[in-house]
Design an enzyme around this catalytic site. Sequence first.
Site: not given
Length: 210
Positions: A105, A109, A201, A204
């Site tokens: 991603r 944006t 995340d 991560d």
Amino acid sequence: MNENVKLLDHPLLQHKLTLLRDKNTGSKDFRELVKEIAMLMGYEVTRNLPLKETTIETPICKTTSNVISGKTLAIVPILRAGLGMVDGMLSLLPTAKVGHIGLYRNEETLQPVEYYCKLPKDIEQRTVIITEPMLATGGSIVAAVSLLKSYGVKNIKIMCLVTSKPGIEEVIAHHPDVQIFTTAIDEKLNDIGYITPGLGDAGDRIFGTK
Ligand SMILES: O=P(O)(O)OC[C@H]1O[C@H](OP(=O)(O)OP(=O)(O)O)[C@H](O)[C@@H]1O
Ligand SMILES: O=c1cc[nH]c(=O)[nH]1
Ligand SMILES: [Mg+2]
């Protein structure tokens, strides 16, 4: 809620999800929990798999009994984070084929960028189970489903640990035919597109990259 959205709220799943959400859970435990949750979710996701009869011999006599029929399934993780759910699914379905879709991603944006795709040759004949821990804006799942459909895949199920309400609406608007299995539907996204409360995340946390 749309009939194609299945919220899996078994106590074992809810308990493990709480541990995943906790910011004090480190990568080793996080990875193990993702695997365990994927396995438990897999039980529900595979509920309607087609069966065929086979003949076997028990210690007592010959009989017929059901097995999952041949070329029915493919597991397709979305790289990277979706990889964390593959082992749990393969523990249940050791002969399933595994395809890979690489998407990240764009952080500004929030649009998905495709960088890899390798799928089993006969993918169009299989039910595809996409594994992806996080459905945030829904952009990555919409792109992955569109890609699979462009290969002729007709039957697609999505396994996500945590989804957002707006993300689910986005997926349904583009692909009303797919089923979404999840252990949580969170209310919203924050101003940088993270599911809130979410779990941070996923990539991560699985791979220890932050
Ligand atoms: O619903 P969306 O708004 O598209 O967001 C969700 C996507 O973002 C994360 O991946 P990321 O881009 O961080 O890549 P990674 O798995 O390689 O960490 C996550 O694993 C999903 O793929
Ligand atoms: O909340 C989110 C959103 C995107 N990707 C993640 O890993 N988590
Ligand atoms: Mg990530």
